[in-house]
Design a protein around this motif. Structure first.
Motif, PDB file in Angstrom:
ATOM      1  N   SER A   1       1.872   1.679  -2.997  1.00  0.00           N
ATOM      2  CA  SER A   1       1.589   2.330  -4.832  1.00  0.00           C
ATOM      3  C   SER A   1       1.185   3.684  -3.962  1.00  0.00           C
ATOM      4  CB  SER A   1      -0.213   1.617  -3.935  1.00  0.00           C
ATOM      5  OG  SER A   1      -1.465   2.516  -5.142  1.00  0.00           O
TER       6      SER A   1
ATOM      7  N   VAL B   1      -7.873   7.078  -1.834  1.00  0.00           N
ATOM      8  CA  VAL B   1      -6.928   6.943  -3.611  1.00  0.00           C
ATOM      9  C   VAL B   1      -6.239   8.170  -3.439  1.00  0.00           C
ATOM     10  CG1 VAL B   1      -7.577   7.148  -5.882  1.00  0.00           C
ATOM     11  CG2 VAL B   1      -8.848   5.652  -4.497  1.00  0.00           C
TER      12      VAL B   1
ATOM     13  N   ASN C   1      -6.291  -0.656  -7.910  1.00  0.00           N
ATOM     14  CA  ASN C   1      -5.925  -1.187  -6.924  1.00  0.00           C
ATOM     15  C   ASN C   1      -6.625  -1.396  -6.037  1.00  0.00           C
ATOM     16  OD1 ASN C   1      -3.638  -1.073  -8.820  1.00  0.00           O
ATOM     17  ND2 ASN C   1      -2.259  -0.267  -6.842  1.00  0.00           N
ATOM     18  N   PHE C   2      -7.888  -0.771  -5.716  1.00  0.00           N
ATOM     19  CA  PHE C   2      -8.717  -0.394  -4.728  1.00  0.00           C
ATOM     20  C   PHE C   2      -9.555  -1.840  -4.601  1.00  0.00           C
ATOM     21  CE2 PHE C   2     -13.111   0.809  -3.653  1.00  0.00           C
ATOM     22  CZ  PHE C   2     -13.191   0.614  -2.480  1.00  0.00           C
TER      23      PHE C   2
ATOM     24  N   ARG D   1      -4.047   3.847  -8.141  1.00  0.00           N
ATOM     25  CA  ARG D   1      -4.463   3.846  -6.355  1.00  0.00           C
ATOM     26  C   ARG D   1      -6.049   2.720  -6.542  1.00  0.00           C
ATOM     27  NH1 ARG D   1      -1.176   7.959  -5.670  1.00  0.00           N
ATOM     28  NH2 ARG D   1      -3.252   9.103  -5.351  1.00  0.00           N
ATOM     29  N   TYR D   2      -7.119   3.818  -7.372  1.00  0.00           N
ATOM     30  CA  TYR D   2      -8.619   3.387  -7.732  1.00  0.00           C
ATOM     31  C   TYR D   2      -8.419   2.244  -8.105  1.00  0.00           C
ATOM     32  CZ  TYR D   2     -13.078   3.084  -9.011  1.00  0.00           C
ATOM     33  OH  TYR D   2     -14.594   2.739  -8.877  1.00  0.00           O
TER      34      TYR D   2
ATOM     35  N   PRO E   1      -3.218   8.199  -9.183  1.00  0.00           N
ATOM     36  CA  PRO E   1      -4.980   8.327  -8.481  1.00  0.00           C
ATOM     37  C   PRO E   1      -5.920   7.229  -9.250  1.00  0.00           C
ATOM     38  CG  PRO E   1      -4.135  10.436  -8.597  1.00  0.00           C
ATOM     39  CD  PRO E   1      -3.154   9.522  -9.321  1.00  0.00           C
ATOM     40  N   GLU E   2      -6.053   7.262 -10.817  1.00  0.00           N
ATOM     41  CA  GLU E   2      -6.430   6.199 -11.429  1.00  0.00           C
ATOM     42  C   GLU E   2      -6.190   4.806 -11.138  1.00  0.00           C
ATOM     43  OE1 GLU E   2      -7.198   4.792 -15.578  1.00  0.00           O
ATOM     44  OE2 GLU E   2      -7.866   6.871 -15.344  1.00  0.00           O
TER      45      GLU E   2
ATOM     46  N   LEU F   1     -12.504  11.722  -8.112  1.00  0.00           N
ATOM     47  CA  LEU F   1     -12.645  10.111  -8.271  1.00  0.00           C
ATOM     48  C   LEU F   1     -13.551   9.812  -8.893  1.00  0.00           C
ATOM     49  CD1 LEU F   1     -12.153   7.105  -7.101  1.00  0.00           C
ATOM     50  CD2 LEU F   1     -14.256   7.418  -5.078  1.00  0.00           C
TER      51      LEU F   1
ATOM     52  N   ILE G   1     -14.032   6.593  -0.124  1.00  0.00           N
ATOM     53  CA  ILE G   1     -13.206   6.239  -1.652  1.00  0.00           C
ATOM     54  C   ILE G   1     -11.959   6.721  -1.297  1.00  0.00           C
ATOM     55  CG2 ILE G   1     -12.703   4.750  -3.601  1.00  0.00           C
ATOM     56  CD1 ILE G   1     -15.403   3.269  -2.529  1.00  0.00           C
ATOM     57  N   SER G   2     -12.555   8.170  -1.906  1.00  0.00           N
ATOM     58  CA  SER G   2     -11.614   9.167  -2.912  1.00  0.00           C
ATOM     59  C   SER G   2     -10.697   9.523  -2.398  1.00  0.00           C
ATOM     60  CB  SER G   2     -12.057  10.391  -3.081  1.00  0.00           C
ATOM     61  OG  SER G   2     -13.199  10.624  -1.930  1.00  0.00           O
TER      62      SER G   2
ATOM     63  N   GLN H   1       1.189  -1.174   0.022  1.00  0.00           N
ATOM     64  CA  GLN H   1       0.092   0.010   0.176  1.00  0.00           C
ATOM     65  C   GLN H   1       0.892   1.002   0.223  1.00  0.00           C
ATOM     66  OE1 GLN H   1      -3.245  -0.331   3.027  1.00  0.00           O
ATOM     67  NE2 GLN H   1      -3.700   2.453   2.928  1.00  0.00           N
TER      68      GLN H   1
END
Length: 191
Positions: free
Chosen positions: A142, A175, A154-155, A151-152, A148-149, A182, A171-172, A139
């Motif tokens: 990352s 990320v 990955n989420f 990381r999203y 950010p894209e 987001l 969530i935002s 984490q």
């Protein structure tokens, strides 16, 4: 006996029936409402939890009052601020229930008994810590290396079943973007 907890421990080590009963005797079941805290910033974490039912988030508060979500926990996962738990330091992180939750807690002294009195207890402690360490490093890597894209993505890959259970602003925060950003990321990925 707490079957889901025992199964999670048996992911790491073998247990005989006597050890399963012993571990179960050291567990305290607790119920939390949505919004309740297992741990607040400024407290010392004195127990490790196992989420039987529910969803939690780990967060810290910046000086300006903004909450930054760092991680989520769901059913069949352990939860704890491990640094505070291990060295009895003041927690910089809070753990909050996002849903009504049923959590099995093991106080620090009881976990030490598991390490000492269960045949492979020490091995369980080592393997569990290694698992937590690898998750934390992944984490952290990352957050420093991925945009950010990514990381999203990955989420979504890590928590495919949680998007409908977690408010978008958490969530935002996880990320590392504001909610409107987001929304744009989600739209781009949906195309």
């Amino acid at each position: 006996m707490y079957a889901s907890l025992i199964s999670a421990i048996e992911y790491f080590i073998r247990l005989d029936d006597t050890e399963k009963e012993f571990i179960s005797s050291l567990v305290i079941p607790k119920t939390f409402a949505k919004g309740d805290h297992l741990l607040r910033e400024g407290q010392v974490c004195r127990e490790v939890g196992f989420i039987e039912k529910g969803l939690i988030r780990y967060y810290h508060t910046k000086d300006d009052g903004e909450e930054i979500t760092g991680h989520f926990g769901r059913e069949n996962e352990f939860t704890c601020n491990y640094q505070s738990f291990l060295d009895h330091s003041i927690s910089q992180t809070a753990i909050q229930c996002l849903e009504p939750s049923e959590i099995l807690v093991i106080p620090y002294d009881n976990l030490q008994r598991i390490y000492e009195e269960v045949r492979e207890g020490q091995k369980f402690g080592r393997l569990a810590c290694e698992y937590i360490y690898l998750q934390a490093i992944s984490q952290l890597r990352s957050m420093y290396n991925d945009d950010p894209e990514q990381r999203y993505i990955n989420f979504v890959n890590s928590y495919p079943d949680l998007q409908q259970r977690i408010p978008q602003y958490y969530i935002s925060s996880f990320v590392g973007v504001k909610p409107p950003s987001l929304s744009r990321i989600r739209k781009r990925l949906a195309l």
